[in-house]
Motif scaffolding. Structure first.
Motif, PDB file in Angstrom:
ATOM      1  N   TYR A  50       0.876  -1.178   0.000  1.00 27.29           N
ATOM      2  CA  TYR A  50       0.000   0.000   0.000  1.00 27.29           C
ATOM      3  C   TYR A  50       0.909   1.223   0.000  1.00 27.29           C
ATOM      4  CZ  TYR A  50      -4.114   2.818   1.075  1.00 27.29           C
ATOM      5  OH  TYR A  50      -5.152   3.719   1.009  1.00 27.29           O
ATOM      6  N   SER A  51       0.762   2.047  -0.983  1.00 26.69           N
ATOM      7  CA  SER A  51       1.644   3.224  -1.160  1.00 26.69           C
ATOM      8  C   SER A  51       3.118   2.822  -1.074  1.00 26.69           C
ATOM      9  CB  SER A  51       1.340   4.292  -0.106  1.00 26.69           C
ATOM     10  OG  SER A  51       0.036   4.780  -0.285  1.00 26.69           O
ATOM     11  N   GLY A  52       3.449   1.689  -1.636  1.00 27.44           N
ATOM     12  CA  GLY A  52       4.845   1.253  -1.711  1.00 27.44           C
ATOM     13  C   GLY A  52       5.335   0.479  -0.513  1.00 27.44           C
ATOM     14  N   ARG A  53       4.508   0.376   0.547  1.00 24.62           N
ATOM     15  CA  ARG A  53       4.946  -0.335   1.760  1.00 24.62           C
ATOM     16  C   ARG A  53       4.303  -1.714   1.784  1.00 24.62           C
ATOM     17  NH1 ARG A  53       2.541  -0.680   6.799  1.00 24.62           N
ATOM     18  NH2 ARG A  53       0.983   0.862   6.235  1.00 24.62           N
ATOM     19  N   GLN A  54       5.103  -2.754   2.044  1.00 21.71           N
ATOM     20  CA  GLN A  54       4.538  -4.113   2.115  1.00 21.71           C
ATOM     21  C   GLN A  54       3.645  -4.242   3.350  1.00 21.71           C
ATOM     22  OE1 GLN A  54       6.842  -7.605   1.020  1.00 21.71           O
ATOM     23  NE2 GLN A  54       6.345  -8.505   3.006  1.00 21.71           N
ATOM     24  N   ILE A  55       2.405  -4.706   3.139  1.00 21.80           N
ATOM     25  CA  ILE A  55       1.489  -4.858   4.273  1.00 21.80           C
ATOM     26  C   ILE A  55       1.058  -6.312   4.443  1.00 21.80           C
ATOM     27  CG2 ILE A  55       0.580  -2.506   4.311  1.00 21.80           C
ATOM     28  CD1 ILE A  55      -1.788  -3.649   2.660  1.00 21.80           C
ATOM     29  N   PRO A 112      15.039 -15.555 -13.138  1.00 20.53           N
ATOM     30  CA  PRO A 112      13.606 -15.309 -12.939  1.00 20.53           C
ATOM     31  C   PRO A 112      13.313 -14.720 -11.566  1.00 20.53           C
ATOM     32  CG  PRO A 112      14.096 -17.660 -12.767  1.00 20.53           C
ATOM     33  CD  PRO A 112      15.378 -16.984 -13.142  1.00 20.53           C
ATOM     34  N   LEU A 113      12.220 -13.955 -11.495  1.00 26.31           N
ATOM     35  CA  LEU A 113      11.755 -13.443 -10.203  1.00 26.31           C
ATOM     36  C   LEU A 113      11.069 -14.566  -9.443  1.00 26.31           C
ATOM     37  CD1 LEU A 113       9.933 -10.139 -11.280  1.00 26.31           C
ATOM     38  CD2 LEU A 113      12.158 -10.339 -10.160  1.00 26.31           C
ATOM     39  N   GLU A 114      10.941 -14.403  -8.125  1.00 24.46           N
ATOM     40  CA  GLU A 114      10.097 -15.329  -7.368  1.00 24.46           C
ATOM     41  C   GLU A 114       8.670 -15.189  -7.907  1.00 24.46           C
ATOM     42  OE1 GLU A 114      10.500 -15.258  -3.120  1.00 24.46           O
ATOM     43  OE2 GLU A 114       8.464 -15.992  -2.803  1.00 24.46           O
ATOM     44  N   ARG A 115       7.957 -16.324  -7.998  1.00 25.05           N
ATOM     45  CA  ARG A 115       6.622 -16.297  -8.609  1.00 25.05           C
ATOM     46  C   ARG A 115       5.586 -15.828  -7.571  1.00 25.05           C
ATOM     47  NH1 ARG A 115       8.796 -21.028 -10.600  1.00 25.05           N
ATOM     48  NH2 ARG A 115       7.504 -22.324  -9.241  1.00 25.05           N
ATOM     49  N   THR A 116       5.537 -14.530  -7.403  1.00 22.62           N
ATOM     50  CA  THR A 116       4.678 -13.916  -6.390  1.00 22.62           C
ATOM     51  C   THR A 116       3.501 -13.214  -7.048  1.00 22.62           C
ATOM     52  OG1 THR A 116       6.652 -13.510  -5.070  1.00 22.62           O
ATOM     53  CG2 THR A 116       4.656 -12.309  -4.447  1.00 22.62           C
ATOM     54  N   ARG A 117       2.290 -13.595  -6.670  1.00 20.49           N
ATOM     55  CA  ARG A 117       1.126 -12.802  -7.122  1.00 20.49           C
ATOM     56  C   ARG A 117       1.080 -11.569  -6.240  1.00 20.49           C
ATOM     57  NH1 ARG A 117      -1.981 -10.729  -4.211  1.00 20.49           N
ATOM     58  NH2 ARG A 117      -3.175 -12.444  -3.351  1.00 20.49           N
ATOM     59  N   SER A 118       1.277 -10.393  -6.844  1.00 19.44           N
ATOM     60  CA  SER A 118       1.327  -9.215  -5.985  1.00 19.44           C
ATOM     61  C   SER A 118       0.295  -8.182  -6.401  1.00 19.44           C
ATOM     62  CB  SER A 118       2.733  -8.609  -5.959  1.00 19.44           C
ATOM     63  OG  SER A 118       3.236  -8.508  -7.247  1.00 19.44           O
ATOM     64  N   PHE A 119      -0.283  -7.548  -5.384  1.00 15.57           N
ATOM     65  CA  PHE A 119      -1.232  -6.469  -5.630  1.00 15.57           C
ATOM     66  C   PHE A 119      -0.690  -5.215  -4.960  1.00 15.57           C
ATOM     67  CE2 PHE A 119      -4.943  -3.814  -5.256  1.00 15.57           C
ATOM     68  CZ  PHE A 119      -5.532  -3.989  -6.505  1.00 15.57           C
ATOM     69  N   HIS A 120      -0.563  -4.146  -5.738  1.00 14.26           N
ATOM     70  CA  HIS A 120      -0.025  -2.896  -5.213  1.00 14.26           C
ATOM     71  C   HIS A 120      -1.124  -1.842  -5.210  1.00 14.26           C
ATOM     72  CE1 HIS A 120       3.945  -4.683  -5.646  1.00 14.26           C
ATOM     73  NE2 HIS A 120       3.623  -5.010  -6.879  1.00 14.26           N
ATOM     74  N   TYR A 121      -1.603  -1.487  -4.002  1.00 16.86           N
ATOM     75  CA  TYR A 121      -2.559  -0.383  -3.886  1.00 16.86           C
ATOM     76  C   TYR A 121      -1.789   0.918  -3.977  1.00 16.86           C
ATOM     77  CZ  TYR A 121      -6.046  -3.572  -1.751  1.00 16.86           C
ATOM     78  OH  TYR A 121      -6.933  -4.577  -1.499  1.00 16.86           O
ATOM     79  N   ARG A 122      -2.332   1.849  -4.763  1.00  7.59           N
ATOM     80  CA  ARG A 122      -1.766   3.213  -4.831  1.00  7.59           C
ATOM     81  C   ARG A 122      -0.245   3.201  -4.985  1.00  7.59           C
ATOM     82  NH1 ARG A 122      -5.616   6.937  -1.980  1.00  7.59           N
ATOM     83  NH2 ARG A 122      -7.522   5.773  -2.117  1.00  7.59           N
ATOM     84  N   SER A 123       0.196   2.481  -5.987  1.00 11.50           N
ATOM     85  CA  SER A 123       1.641   2.303  -6.156  1.00 11.50           C
ATOM     86  C   SER A 123       2.324   3.601  -6.587  1.00 11.50           C
ATOM     87  CB  SER A 123       1.888   1.221  -7.205  1.00 11.50           C
ATOM     88  OG  SER A 123       3.228   1.232  -7.577  1.00 11.50           O
ATOM     89  N   PRO A 124       3.373   4.024  -5.852  1.00  9.60           N
ATOM     90  CA  PRO A 124       4.097   5.229  -6.287  1.00  9.60           C
ATOM     91  C   PRO A 124       4.757   5.045  -7.651  1.00  9.60           C
ATOM     92  CG  PRO A 124       5.050   4.297  -4.244  1.00  9.60           C
ATOM     93  CD  PRO A 124       3.900   3.424  -4.630  1.00  9.60           C
TER      94      PRO A 124
END
Ligand SMILES: Cc1cc2nc3c(=O)[nH]c(=O)nc-3n(C[C@H](O)[C@H](O)[C@H](O)COP(=O)(O)OP(=O)(O)OC[C@H]3O[C@@H](n4cnc5c(N)ncnc54)[C@H](O)[C@@H]3O)c2cc1C
Length: 405
Positions: free
Chosen positions: A88-93, A200-212
């Protein structure tokens, strides 16, 4: 008008050789029905983008139930997701790592292009007949058959038709069946990037809210075998073109995924996603069944229910057609019953995908406040972060209820 008595009446014709039409054809062969697929495009076409990048375990099981062994080449190629991350806003939550497991245990992360190739190959092996480069332009149903008009002016006759001709279904339109629903307010830029096999990157499904990295917009990154799908949620009133064109495209992809991915972009497209379900899945004579995107259109959020719902449409639809062919006295009732069951599933899936989209778009002030508060509380508690991680994936789907996905 040609004399119909001189014409072959096919037990089943499938319109469309997308993944749902191919699945319907495999189901037909499982029930020992001869089947013909009529497809507008040539066999050697290139299909656009990764699209349905996650097949549920239930979907794989259903495919296996009509074509033993068909999912092996899918799960062999597919990747498992290794972890989930939300920022969220660049911070892992939120972060969760899954224990290692065999490929295919929890479904398959694979591009739709690859899964379609596997289904197509199996259709050929099972003796499915194809008529490529042929569009259906008209449909007429009576109490005992369907007549399809083709773009060369000829006609095909069938006892039953599975319409799997996609979002702009000519069959649905010819039958005068409307879609009920609306479209997302926001546009999404969808990008595929190829993975770098050397690092390769780690296979992470990631969701970024309000990404800077994208000036406060939301971004979803989904890994699949050999690549990533990156979904950028644009603002409702903005011109999305700059985001899908150079130089901004490479800049934001590099900022979100890493600099090397800017030169690994393989597909870009823009969508405002529909959330609609056909008002009926069959015609007045119960001779045509609408399946897949001919029947319903969902945003790909909330678990990715489009193809995962199209596969049961096709398999249960063909099962009903096989029963109807062997029990003509009850045929109408059988077809109407499956049409109703699948439409209810479509509505449940539309609502689930819609609720995920509502969360992502967060138009209401209260929802935005809840999200901000949850992001703050996630510093100390796991639950709020978990909620923010789960919500774009939609409500949990029931595992075994056949009518629900
Ligand atoms: C960006 C994006 C992301 C997605 N993500 C997911 C996801 O994560 N999970 C998921 O489950 N789903 C997802 N989907 C949805 C998924 O791609 C569709 O549900 C799936 O393609 C539907 O398959 P189909 O066979 O019904 O239709 P299509 O794949 O559209 O196939 C229809 C076929 O019919 C043919 N045709 C069309 N008109 C005619 C005609 N008149 N005569 C003969 N043939 C015709 C077409 O050429 C085509 O081959 C996503 C879609 C998009 C766009």
């Amino acid at each position: 008008m040609p004399n119909d008595k001189l014409h072959v009446i096919h037990p089943l014709v499938v319109v469309g050789a997308g993944p749902v039409g191919l699945t319907a054809a495999l189901a037909a062969r499982h029930h020992q029905l001869p089947v013909l697929i009529v497809e507008a495009e040539p066999e050697d076409r290139t299909r656009p983008g990764s699209r349905a990048t996650y097949l549920f375990q239930e979907t794989l099981d259903l495919l296996e139930s009509v074509a033993d062994g068909v999912t092996a080449p899918i799960t062999e190629q597919a990747n498992n997701w290794e972890s989930l991350r939300t920022t969220y806003s660049g911070r892992q939550i939120y972060f969760k790592r899954f224990p290692p497991c065999r490929p295919g245990k929890f479904g398959a992360a694979i591009s739709q292009r690859e899964s379609e190739q596997v289904l197509l190959k199996r259709c050929h092996e099972e003796g499915v007949q194809f008529r490529w480069k042929t569009s259906v332009t008209g449909v007429h149903t009576t109490s005992d058959r369907v007549t399809l008009t083709l773009d060369d002016g000829s006609r095909l006759h069938a006892s039953y038709v599975i319409a799997a001709d996609g979002a702009r279904s000519a069959v649905r339109r010819a039958l005068g069946i409307e879609l009920d629903g609306d479209r997302s307010e926001s546009s999404f830029v969808i990008v595929d990037v190829a993975e770098d096999p050397a690092a390769p990157l780690e296979r992470t499904r990631s969701f970024h809210y309000r990404s800077p990295a994208v000036d406060g917009r939301n971004v979803l990154m989904v890994p699949f075998a050999g690549g990533w799908r990156i979904d950028l949620e644009c603002r409702p009133d903005e011109d999305v073109r700059p985001w899908q064109e150079e130089p901004l495209l490479s800049q934001w992809v590099a900022a979100v995924a890493g600099p090397k991915y800017a030169s690994r972009i393989s597909w870009v497209s823009t969508y405002r996603f529909h959330r609609s379900v056909a008002l009926s899945y069959t015609d007045d004579h119960a001779r045509v069944l609408l399946t897949g995107e001919a029947a319903h259109l969902f945003p790909p959020f909330g678990g990715g229910r489009g193809l995962n719902s199209g596969v049961p449409d096709a398999i249960f639809g063909v099962e009903a057609i096989a029963k109807a062919l062997s029990d003509p006295a009850s045929a109408r009732q059988i077809i109407n019953a499956v049409a109703t069951e699948r439409r209810l599933a479509g509505i449940a899936n539309r609502d689930a995908a819609s609720s995920a989209l509502v969360h992502m778009e967060a138009r209401g002030r209260l929802l935005r406040l809840q999200q901000r508060l949850a992001a703050l509380l996630a510093r100390w508690f796991r639950r709020p972060g978990e909620w923010l991680d789960r919500a774009p994936m939609g409500p949990s789907r029931p595992v075994s209820a056949r009518s629900r996905f």
